[in-house]
Design an enzyme around this catalytic site. Sequence first.
Site, mmCIF file in Angstrom:
data_model
loop_
_atom_site.group_PDB
_atom_site.id
_atom_site.type_symbol
_atom_site.label_atom_id
_atom_site.label_comp_id
_atom_site.label_asym_id
_atom_site.label_seq_id
_atom_site.Cartn_x
_atom_site.Cartn_y
_atom_site.Cartn_z
ATOM 1 N N ASN A 173 44.468 38.099 42.039
ATOM 2 C CA ASN A 173 43.603 38.442 41.623
ATOM 3 C C ASN A 173 42.919 38.187 40.139
ATOM 4 O O ASN A 173 42.073 38.475 40.140
ATOM 5 C CB ASN A 173 43.036 40.218 41.995
ATOM 6 C CG ASN A 173 42.355 39.706 43.099
ATOM 7 O OD1 ASN A 173 42.498 41.280 44.481
ATOM 8 N ND2 ASN A 173 41.778 38.540 44.217
ATOM 9 N N ASP A 175 37.901 43.352 51.854
ATOM 10 C CA ASP A 175 37.148 42.236 51.037
ATOM 11 C C ASP A 175 35.765 42.093 51.042
ATOM 12 O O ASP A 175 35.605 42.944 52.601
ATOM 13 C CB ASP A 175 38.217 41.515 51.654
ATOM 14 C CG ASP A 175 38.078 40.017 50.898
ATOM 15 O OD1 ASP A 175 37.484 39.899 49.984
ATOM 16 O OD2 ASP A 175 38.016 38.730 52.217
HETATM 17 C C1 IPE Z 1 42.229 39.548 49.458
HETATM 18 O O1 IPE Z 1 40.804 39.710 48.892
HETATM 19 C C2 IPE Z 1 42.826 41.272 48.303
HETATM 20 C C3 IPE Z 1 42.254 42.340 48.319
HETATM 21 C C4 IPE Z 1 40.682 42.309 48.516
HETATM 22 C C5 IPE Z 1 42.773 43.061 46.999
HETATM 23 P P1 IPE Z 1 40.642 38.164 47.824
HETATM 24 O O2 IPE Z 1 39.329 38.057 48.039
HETATM 25 O O3 IPE Z 1 41.554 37.861 46.715
HETATM 26 O O4 IPE Z 1 41.480 37.515 49.015
HETATM 27 P P2 IPE Z 1 40.885 35.582 48.896
HETATM 28 O O5 IPE Z 1 41.274 35.023 47.648
HETATM 29 O O6 IPE Z 1 39.604 34.992 49.876
HETATM 30 O O7 IPE Z 1 42.437 35.290 50.163
HETATM 31 C C1 IPE Z 2 36.702 42.700 46.868
HETATM 32 O O1 IPE Z 2 35.870 42.037 47.165
HETATM 33 C C2 IPE Z 2 37.550 43.364 45.845
HETATM 34 C C3 IPE Z 2 38.977 41.870 45.259
HETATM 35 C C4 IPE Z 2 39.627 41.788 45.291
HETATM 36 C C5 IPE Z 2 39.002 43.268 43.673
HETATM 37 P P1 IPE Z 2 35.985 40.166 46.871
HETATM 38 O O2 IPE Z 2 36.057 40.426 44.790
HETATM 39 O O3 IPE Z 2 36.885 39.448 46.714
HETATM 40 O O4 IPE Z 2 34.778 39.891 46.781
HETATM 41 P P2 IPE Z 2 34.342 38.069 47.716
HETATM 42 O O5 IPE Z 2 35.163 37.984 48.533
HETATM 43 O O6 IPE Z 2 34.527 37.867 46.251
HETATM 44 O O7 IPE Z 2 33.227 38.200 48.564
HETATM 45 MG MG MG Z 3 37.540 38.133 47.894
#
Ligand code: IPE
Ligand code: IPE
Ligand code: MG
Length: 247
Positions: A74, A26
């Site tokens: 996602n 994340d």
């Molecule tokens: C968790 O991250 C899922 C992955 C990294 C694949 P998210 O960015 O989707 O989680 P939330 O929405 O902050 O809980």
């Molecule tokens: C994690 O990074 C990747 C996926 C969930 C696919 P994010 O895209 O959630 O990054 P932030 O949380 O917006 O910084």
């Molecule tokens: Mg995220």
Amino acid sequence: MKEEYADLLARIDKQRLPQHIAVILDGNGRWAARHDLPRTAGHKAGVEAVRRLAEICRELGVPCLTVYAFSTENWKRSREEVGFLMELFVEKLYGEMSTMQANGIRYGFIGNREGLPDKVRRTLERAMADTAGNTDMVLNLAVNYGGRDEIVRAARALVREGLTADAITEQTFSDRLDTAGLPELDLLIRPSGELRLSNFLLWQAAYCEFVFMDKLWPDFGKRDLLEAVIEYQSRSRRFGGRPDDKK
Ligand code: IPE
Ligand code: IPE
Ligand code: MG
């Protein structure tokens, strides 16, 4: 290379390594924003961090690594971002094949296969089949993975197989989860400063140790993994008992 982190390696007890480490990848978006780049650049940088992570786990001797790359939630993201991520999975699965073979790492998968675009599913299946003979480590990709979805699919499998109520035990249930056959989850790492599971490994996290860190995923380096393992080894895992209790 190794001198870079020899100090940390020396502090790790090789006999008590976590047998299964899971990481929530994340913070890619925030990393990109911080560098004035599009979110897609954050995801690309995130893949490089996965490569570093797999390398150090392999070097250390951790047999099982699971990375949360795309959750069942996602899909709520923009079509462009979802499309980019799916293409990136396909490209990297192929692109990393020779490294996987050279390092004896096999691909595993956890998640809902049915919900994946055909191309991603086929590529994953191919990548798993081609690396099936590698036994040094498994790199499990959690794509279209949700802990609740996994539990519901396991429950359906039990019903479909006609198990009676009495035959449903923690063992028969966990045998139907996507993680069946893998070592118990010992350590779960979440970077990016968020303090939640976001539907990752709900069942498996029952007694794992958590390490949260503020660093964004693309900035995660080998030293961070070693520090997390040192932190893990400093914990007293009791599993509900007391270490000094004698039966
Ligand atoms: C968790 O991250 C899922 C992955 C990294 C694949 P998210 O960015 O989707 O989680 P939330 O929405 O902050 O809980
Ligand atoms: C994690 O990074 C990747 C996926 C969930 C696919 P994010 O895209 O959630 O990054 P932030 O949380 O917006 O910084
Ligand atoms: Mg995220």
